[in-house]
Motif scaffolding. Structure first.
Motif, mmCIF file in Angstrom:
data_model
loop_
_atom_site.group_PDB
_atom_site.id
_atom_site.type_symbol
_atom_site.label_atom_id
_atom_site.label_comp_id
_atom_site.label_asym_id
_atom_site.label_seq_id
_atom_site.Cartn_x
_atom_site.Cartn_y
_atom_site.Cartn_z
ATOM 1 N N GLY A 143 58.936 32.431 55.802
ATOM 2 C CA GLY A 143 59.506 31.110 55.578
ATOM 3 C C GLY A 143 58.995 30.110 56.600
ATOM 4 N N GLU A 144 59.815 29.098 56.865
ATOM 5 C CA GLU A 144 59.468 28.079 57.857
ATOM 6 C C GLU A 144 60.722 27.659 58.606
ATOM 7 O OE1 GLU A 144 56.554 24.654 57.431
ATOM 8 O OE2 GLU A 144 58.454 23.563 57.329
ATOM 9 N N LEU A 145 60.590 27.512 59.904
ATOM 10 C CA LEU A 145 61.670 26.985 60.735
ATOM 11 C C LEU A 145 61.208 25.675 61.373
ATOM 12 C CD1 LEU A 145 62.850 30.265 62.476
ATOM 13 C CD2 LEU A 145 64.026 29.001 60.663
ATOM 14 N N LYS A 146 62.170 24.875 61.744
ATOM 15 C CA LYS A 146 61.903 23.638 62.487
ATOM 16 C C LYS A 146 62.649 23.753 63.806
ATOM 17 C CE LYS A 146 63.076 18.756 62.396
ATOM 18 N NZ LYS A 146 63.829 17.752 61.639
ATOM 19 N N GLU A 147 61.984 23.363 64.885
ATOM 20 C CA GLU A 147 62.631 23.329 66.192
ATOM 21 C C GLU A 147 62.657 21.886 66.676
ATOM 22 O OE1 GLU A 147 62.288 25.165 70.675
ATOM 23 O OE2 GLU A 147 60.485 24.396 69.704
ATOM 24 N N ASN A 148 63.852 21.407 67.000
ATOM 25 C CA ASN A 148 64.018 20.153 67.719
ATOM 26 C C ASN A 148 64.319 20.527 69.158
ATOM 27 O OD1 ASN A 148 63.819 18.463 65.404
ATOM 28 N ND2 ASN A 148 65.935 18.952 64.897
ATOM 29 N N SER A 149 63.629 19.910 70.095
ATOM 30 C CA SER A 149 63.863 20.246 71.497
ATOM 31 C C SER A 149 63.824 18.989 72.353
ATOM 32 C CB SER A 149 62.816 21.259 71.987
ATOM 33 O OG SER A 149 61.518 20.698 71.937
#
Length: 177
Positions: free
Chosen positions: A86-92
């Motif tokens: 799948g795909e993940l998104k990271e906000n940091s």
């Protein structure tokens, strides 16, 4: 006169580095049988604890569509994670926050970072890394592999409204195992 054989003590085990942890999550994510063995729940995240390198803590995590972690950090631990499916998104946040003694901070402009992590992509991070991880898909589960060293002493959870970050909760290992 008798001579005793010398006994050498074992070499001290070196703590895994961020690069070691990233290598581990890459190799683990490539294990198709392991990835396929994770039970997936349509309602909530699922996880299985793994044996990490050098005494690290590691997890295989399933992310149903629309799920996320909320803003948090891993305290004094360094870590790495990689999307196995799948795909993940990271906000940091590209800002070093004080580790203790605060409840509310106003963040400066320009500290937000966004990273898309499709299958096979991951990253390592240092101590006090504040982020949130999301599966923004409306249809597909995502699966990821995570590793932390030292094993997580705590996770600090935050809420965020615009530039204001608030410490909401401090979790200890007993809270999530």
């Amino acid at each position: 006169m008798s001579v005793s054989p010398s006994v050498s003590s074992p070499a001290p085990v070196q703590a895994p580095t961020q690069a070691d942890l990233l290598d581990f999550v890459r190799r683990t994510a490539a294990d198709a049988e392991l990835i396929a063995s994770l039970p997936l729940d349509p309602e909530g995240r699922t996880w299985v604890r793994l044996e990490g390198p050098g005494g690290s803590e590691a997890w295989l995590i399933g992310w149903p569509p629309g799920s996320g972690t909320g803003w948090h950090d891993h305290a004094e631990s360094v870590g790495a994670f990689l999307t196995a499916a799948g795909e993940l998104k990271e906000n940091s946040l590209a800002a070093r926050l004080p580790s203790d003694g605060w409840k509310t901070l106003e963040l400066e402009e320009g500290v937000d970072r966004e990273r898309r992590l499709p299958t096979g992509k991951g990253r390592a991070f240092g101590r006090h890394h504040v982020h949130e991880v999301l599966n923004e898909s409306t249809e597909e589960h995502a699966i990821s592999v995570h590793a932390y060293y030292p094993p997580l002493p705590q996770i600090r959870r935050y809420s965020r409204t615009g530039p204001v970050l608030r410490l909401e909760q401090v979790e200890r290992p007993a809270d999530w195992q």
